[in-house]
Design an enzyme around this catalytic site. Structure first.
Site, PDB file in Angstrom:
ATOM      1  N   CYS A  41       0.823  -1.216   0.000  1.00  0.00           N
ATOM      2  CA  CYS A  41       0.000   0.000   0.000  1.00  0.00           C
ATOM      3  C   CYS A  41       0.852   1.258   0.000  1.00  0.00           C
ATOM      4  O   CYS A  41       0.658   2.160  -0.808  1.00  0.00           O
ATOM      5  CB  CYS A  41      -0.950  -0.013   1.196  1.00  0.00           C
ATOM      6  SG  CYS A  41      -1.942   1.479   1.271  1.00  0.00           S
ATOM      7  N   CYS A  46      -1.602   1.791  -2.950  1.00  0.00           N
ATOM      8  CA  CYS A  46      -2.559   2.880  -2.701  1.00  0.00           C
ATOM      9  C   CYS A  46      -1.932   4.274  -2.664  1.00  0.00           C
ATOM     10  O   CYS A  46      -2.464   5.208  -3.266  1.00  0.00           O
ATOM     11  CB  CYS A  46      -3.266   2.703  -1.358  1.00  0.00           C
ATOM     12  SG  CYS A  46      -3.359   1.045  -0.738  1.00  0.00           S
ATOM     13  N   LYS A  49      -0.179   5.460  -5.934  1.00  0.00           N
ATOM     14  CA  LYS A  49      -1.275   5.510  -6.923  1.00  0.00           C
ATOM     15  C   LYS A  49      -2.118   6.772  -6.731  1.00  0.00           C
ATOM     16  O   LYS A  49      -2.439   7.481  -7.666  1.00  0.00           O
ATOM     17  CB  LYS A  49      -2.124   4.231  -6.781  1.00  0.00           C
ATOM     18  CG  LYS A  49      -3.298   4.082  -7.720  1.00  0.00           C
ATOM     19  CD  LYS A  49      -4.570   4.755  -7.270  1.00  0.00           C
ATOM     20  CE  LYS A  49      -5.014   4.502  -5.875  1.00  0.00           C
ATOM     21  NZ  LYS A  49      -5.532   3.170  -5.617  1.00  0.00           N
ATOM     22  N   TYR A 175      -9.924  -2.943 -10.124  1.00  0.00           N
ATOM     23  CA  TYR A 175      -9.486  -1.717  -9.445  1.00  0.00           C
ATOM     24  C   TYR A 175      -8.275  -1.090 -10.139  1.00  0.00           C
ATOM     25  O   TYR A 175      -8.273   0.084 -10.496  1.00  0.00           O
ATOM     26  CB  TYR A 175      -9.030  -2.049  -8.013  1.00  0.00           C
ATOM     27  CG  TYR A 175     -10.088  -2.252  -6.980  1.00  0.00           C
ATOM     28  CD1 TYR A 175     -10.420  -1.231  -6.094  1.00  0.00           C
ATOM     29  CD2 TYR A 175     -10.719  -3.481  -6.823  1.00  0.00           C
ATOM     30  CE1 TYR A 175     -11.348  -1.430  -5.085  1.00  0.00           C
ATOM     31  CE2 TYR A 175     -11.651  -3.684  -5.826  1.00  0.00           C
ATOM     32  CZ  TYR A 175     -11.964  -2.653  -4.955  1.00  0.00           C
ATOM     33  OH  TYR A 175     -12.881  -2.850  -3.961  1.00  0.00           O
ATOM     34  N   GLU A 179      -8.082   2.378 -12.552  1.00  0.00           N
ATOM     35  CA  GLU A 179      -7.368   3.499 -11.927  1.00  0.00           C
ATOM     36  C   GLU A 179      -6.211   3.974 -12.807  1.00  0.00           C
ATOM     37  O   GLU A 179      -6.056   5.165 -13.067  1.00  0.00           O
ATOM     38  CB  GLU A 179      -6.872   3.094 -10.536  1.00  0.00           C
ATOM     39  CG  GLU A 179      -8.014   2.943  -9.541  1.00  0.00           C
ATOM     40  CD  GLU A 179      -7.574   2.576  -8.122  1.00  0.00           C
ATOM     41  OE1 GLU A 179      -8.369   2.761  -7.194  1.00  0.00           O
ATOM     42  OE2 GLU A 179      -6.437   2.101  -7.939  1.00  0.00           O
ATOM     43  N   HIS A 433     -25.797  22.135   2.273  1.00  0.00           N
ATOM     44  CA  HIS A 433     -26.106  22.671   0.949  1.00  0.00           C
ATOM     45  C   HIS A 433     -25.204  23.838   0.612  1.00  0.00           C
ATOM     46  O   HIS A 433     -24.968  24.677   1.481  1.00  0.00           O
ATOM     47  CB  HIS A 433     -27.574  23.131   0.917  1.00  0.00           C
ATOM     48  CG  HIS A 433     -28.005  23.600  -0.419  1.00  0.00           C
ATOM     49  ND1 HIS A 433     -28.190  22.733  -1.485  1.00  0.00           N
ATOM     50  CD2 HIS A 433     -28.255  24.849  -0.895  1.00  0.00           C
ATOM     51  CE1 HIS A 433     -28.558  23.439  -2.548  1.00  0.00           C
ATOM     52  NE2 HIS A 433     -28.604  24.712  -2.204  1.00  0.00           N
ATOM     53  N   GLU A 438     -25.188  15.835  -0.033  1.00  0.00           N
ATOM     54  CA  GLU A 438     -26.549  16.035   0.479  1.00  0.00           C
ATOM     55  C   GLU A 438     -27.565  15.133  -0.212  1.00  0.00           C
ATOM     56  O   GLU A 438     -28.634  14.854   0.320  1.00  0.00           O
ATOM     57  CB  GLU A 438     -26.975  17.506   0.366  1.00  0.00           C
ATOM     58  CG  GLU A 438     -27.165  18.006  -1.047  1.00  0.00           C
ATOM     59  CD  GLU A 438     -27.561  19.491  -1.095  1.00  0.00           C
ATOM     60  OE1 GLU A 438     -28.313  19.944  -0.221  1.00  0.00           O
ATOM     61  OE2 GLU A 438     -27.100  20.190  -2.025  1.00  0.00           O
TER      62      GLU A 438
HETATM   63  P1  NDP Z   1      -9.105  -7.241  -9.724  1.00  0.00           P
HETATM   64  O1  NDP Z   1      -9.403  -8.591  -9.251  1.00  0.00           O
HETATM   65  O2  NDP Z   1      -9.821  -6.082  -9.167  1.00  0.00           O
HETATM   66  O3  NDP Z   1      -9.317  -7.212 -11.321  1.00  0.00           O
HETATM   67  C1  NDP Z   1      -8.654  -8.108 -12.165  1.00  0.00           C
HETATM   68  C2  NDP Z   1      -9.101  -7.862 -13.591  1.00  0.00           C
HETATM   69  O4  NDP Z   1      -8.360  -8.680 -14.468  1.00  0.00           O
HETATM   70  C3  NDP Z   1     -10.567  -8.208 -13.802  1.00  0.00           C
HETATM   71  O5  NDP Z   1     -11.086  -7.352 -14.784  1.00  0.00           O
HETATM   72  C4  NDP Z   1     -10.475  -9.666 -14.305  1.00  0.00           C
HETATM   73  O6  NDP Z   1     -11.552 -10.051 -15.094  1.00  0.00           O
HETATM   74  C5  NDP Z   1      -9.234  -9.583 -15.152  1.00  0.00           C
HETATM   75  N1  NDP Z   1      -8.535 -10.864 -15.264  1.00  0.00           N
HETATM   76  C6  NDP Z   1      -8.246 -11.742 -14.277  1.00  0.00           C
HETATM   77  N2  NDP Z   1      -7.553 -12.797 -14.760  1.00  0.00           N
HETATM   78  C7  NDP Z   1      -7.415 -12.592 -16.092  1.00  0.00           C
HETATM   79  C8  NDP Z   1      -6.806 -13.330 -17.148  1.00  0.00           C
HETATM   80  N3  NDP Z   1      -6.206 -14.496 -16.926  1.00  0.00           N
HETATM   81  N4  NDP Z   1      -6.862 -12.811 -18.385  1.00  0.00           N
HETATM   82  C9  NDP Z   1      -7.472 -11.633 -18.611  1.00  0.00           C
HETATM   83  N5  NDP Z   1      -8.064 -10.887 -17.660  1.00  0.00           N
HETATM   84  C10 NDP Z   1      -8.031 -11.364 -16.409  1.00  0.00           C
HETATM   85  O7  NDP Z   1      -7.530  -7.106  -9.598  1.00  0.00           O
HETATM   86  P2  NDP Z   1      -6.561  -5.860  -9.708  1.00  0.00           P
HETATM   87  O8  NDP Z   1      -5.300  -6.423 -10.245  1.00  0.00           O
HETATM   88  O9  NDP Z   1      -7.195  -4.727 -10.424  1.00  0.00           O
HETATM   89  O10 NDP Z   1      -6.379  -5.437  -8.195  1.00  0.00           O
HETATM   90  C11 NDP Z   1      -5.979  -6.405  -7.226  1.00  0.00           C
HETATM   91  C12 NDP Z   1      -6.552  -6.096  -5.881  1.00  0.00           C
HETATM   92  O11 NDP Z   1      -5.911  -4.969  -5.351  1.00  0.00           O
HETATM   93  C13 NDP Z   1      -8.033  -5.757  -5.869  1.00  0.00           C
HETATM   94  O12 NDP Z   1      -8.830  -6.900  -5.729  1.00  0.00           O
HETATM   95  C14 NDP Z   1      -8.165  -4.866  -4.683  1.00  0.00           C
HETATM   96  O13 NDP Z   1      -8.453  -5.637  -3.557  1.00  0.00           O
HETATM   97  C15 NDP Z   1      -6.786  -4.257  -4.510  1.00  0.00           C
HETATM   98  N6  NDP Z   1      -6.811  -2.835  -4.896  1.00  0.00           N
HETATM   99  C16 NDP Z   1      -7.630  -1.969  -4.242  1.00  0.00           C
HETATM  100  C17 NDP Z   1      -7.669  -0.637  -4.599  1.00  0.00           C
HETATM  101  C18 NDP Z   1      -8.579   0.301  -3.893  1.00  0.00           C
HETATM  102  O14 NDP Z   1      -9.058  -0.030  -2.816  1.00  0.00           O
HETATM  103  N7  NDP Z   1      -8.874   1.472  -4.470  1.00  0.00           N
HETATM  104  C19 NDP Z   1      -6.830  -0.115  -5.678  1.00  0.00           C
HETATM  105  C20 NDP Z   1      -6.040  -1.112  -6.307  1.00  0.00           C
HETATM  106  C21 NDP Z   1      -6.037  -2.417  -5.921  1.00  0.00           C
HETATM  107  P3  NDP Z   1     -12.924 -10.635 -14.472  1.00  0.00           P
HETATM  108  O15 NDP Z   1     -13.655  -9.469 -13.904  1.00  0.00           O
HETATM  109  O16 NDP Z   1     -13.615 -11.227 -15.646  1.00  0.00           O
HETATM  110  O17 NDP Z   1     -12.526 -11.647 -13.454  1.00  0.00           O
END
Ligand code: NDP
Length: 453
Positions: A41, A46, A49, A175, A179, A433, A438
């Site tokens: 993080c 986080c 980012k 996520y 982002e 407001h 709100e």
């Molecule tokens: P996520 O699980 O959020 O998203 C992964 C994405 O990749 C999804 O769109 C998924 O598709 C796709 N995907 C997964 N496997 C494959 C594959 N083999 N081929 C093609 N596409 C694939 O993971 P992130 O990497 O974005 O983030 C990881 C974690 O980090 C998050 O779960 C979150 O907990 C944490 N995080 C939190 C943030 C916040 O709180 N603001 C910011 C950044 C990260 P599908 O939907 O179809 O499974």
């Protein structure tokens, strides 16, 4: 009889909190970190980012300012200057974390530790014993295997790029994908996002997903839905990406944001008999204990909610339970979260699909509006707020928002949802407001009522 009361592997959010609290309760504590104290993080997640989101958003803010009469002249963004400043801020935070651990009397080993047996860890050549071991090693980016994947980067590298990519492909629409697509688009890169599904952020409120997909498109991000890279080739001019649909396109960088895997590979957990799930995560009980009595786990390495503030709560609860007279279980219901997309999204509680599974009748309240800043600013970006209410009890069971300041707003709403307040109690709250927040106390009639599936 042991070298330490507690040995923590991993000095990220969960591990640092657990170490600090256990030490303050009188335990002799050591923590080992193989990369940089602060964890994902703070060091490569986080925090950097969010700094990038701020940097990126100025492009739009300058545009809005002109709508309010400002004449800003020529603007340009210096990637190298920003990266250096960001790195200095991360160094500062890393120093603060080290200082906090030192002040708390926690011994820090800045090297990799592995589990040797139920009460010992291996740190370099040393074998160190501890009454309890806490595994807080987090996760690591998962990249699917495809020809040329070695040319792609993950969120580990994206913070350190020497040059800003002019043409960026982001793969995955979770996520991290949405982002960073927003960040680089705001900074002026030409961004394409490839996703195997048909809209961003699976698992979030459907209307918010549609809205974010629309707003990102309006801001210039190109989507390749139901499309995945199959091969990446390095050429003299960039990276040639082949897609499922047989098309090819060249980019300067390809960022895979396809999820994260628990960091349990090679950690030696099998030496102590710790059971793992098929995906490598560690199953734990309500008090973060594994199947081995002396070994505990918190944060992204477990199979719970992979968010920093959750890891912190788990680490804190673990330390209180094991080193004080209190027994505290971290709660995982109504965890609010935000996606720092542009515009941002934030949510707490159930989505419509989840609510329909659990409640007979759910009233959905909505407000779809243009934030005041965008009126003179000239942006077409809109905001959407939603409340889901259990008709039988009047309890608010879900709150969702996309739009300016969504994360700041939902944090307050989450207190009400977490504490089971009713729609009548929301309505009895006087509005601030003019604000976007709100809307959450000014939605008098439901737009529709959902019934159980
Ligand atoms: P996520 O699980 O959020 O998203 C992964 C994405 O990749 C999804 O769109 C998924 O598709 C796709 N995907 C997964 N496997 C494959 C594959 N083999 N081929 C093609 N596409 C694939 O993971 P992130 O990497 O974005 O983030 C990881 C974690 O980090 C998050 O779960 C979150 O907990 C944490 N995080 C939190 C943030 C916040 O709180 N603001 C910011 C950044 C990260 P599908 O939907 O179809 O499974």
């Amino acid at each position: 009889m042991y070298d330490y009361d507690l040995f923590v592997i991993g000095a990220g959010s969960g591990g640092v909190r657990a170490s600090r609290i256990a030490s303050s309760l009188g335990a002799k504590v050591a923590v080992a970190e193989e990369y940089r104290v602060g964890g994902t993080c703070v060091i490569r997640g986080c925090v950097p980012k969010k700094l990038m989101v701020y940097a990126s958003h100025f492009a739009e803010d300058f545009h809005l300012a002109e709508g309010f009469g400002w004449n800003l002249g020529e603007r340009s963004f210096n990637w190298q200057a920003f990266i250096a400043k960001k790195a200095a801020e991360i160094d500062r935070l890393n120093g603060l974390y080290l200082q906090t651990l030192g002040n708390a009397g926690v011994e820090v080993f800045e090297e990799r530790a592995t589990v040797h047996d139920q009460h010992t860890v291996k740190v370099g050549d040393k074998i160190i014993s501890a009454k309890k071991i806490l595994v807080a090693v987090g996760g690591t980016p998962y990249l699917p295997s495809l020809p040329g994947i070695e040319h792609a980067i993950s969120s580990n590298e994206v913070f350190h790029l020497k040059d800003q990519p002019k043409r960026l492909l982001v793969v995955g629409a979770g996520y991290i994908g949405v982002e960073f697509a927003g960040v680089f688009n705001g900074l002026g890169s030409n961004v394409t996002l490839a996703y195997r599904g048909d809209k961003v952020l699976r698992g979030f409120d459907e209307e918010l997903r549609d809205r974010l997909t629309h707003e990102m498109t309006q801001k210039g991000i190109k989507f390749l839905f139901e499309n995945n890279p199959t091969k990446i080739e390095k050429t003299d001019t960039g990276l040639l990406v082949h897609f499922d649909n047989a098309e090819q396109q060249e980019f300067d960088q390809v960022l895979f944001s396809t999820g994260r895997s628990p960091n349990t590979n090679g950690l030696g957990l099998e030496n102590a008999g710790v059971e793992l799930n098929n995906d490598g995560s560690i199953p734990v009980d309500d008090y973060s204990q594994t199947n081995v009595e002396s070994i505990f786990a918190v944060g992204d390495v477990t199979d719970r909610v992979p968010l920093t503030p959750v890891a912190i709560k788990e680490g804190h609860a673990f330390a209180l339970t094991e080193f004080s007279s209190q027994k505290v279980s971290p709660q995982h219901d109504n965890v609010a979260s935000a996606v720092f997309s542009q515009p941002p999204i934030a949510s707490v509680g159930l989505t419509e699909d989840e609510a329909k599974e659990h409640y007979d009748e759910v009233a959905v309240y909505k407000s779809d509006f243009k934030p005041m800043k965008h009126t003179l600013g000239g942006s077409e970006e809109r905001a959407l707020t939603k409340l889901l209410v259990d008709v039988k009890t009047d309890k608010v069971i879900g709150a969702h928002m996309i739009g300016l300041d969504a994360a700041e707003i939902i944090q307050g709403v989450a207190i009400a949802v977490k504490n089971g307040l009713t729609k009548a109690q929301f309505d009895a709250t006087v509005a601030i407001h003019p604000s976007s927040a709100e809307e959450f106390v000014l939605m008098p009639t439901p737009k529709y009522v959902l019934t159980k599936d």
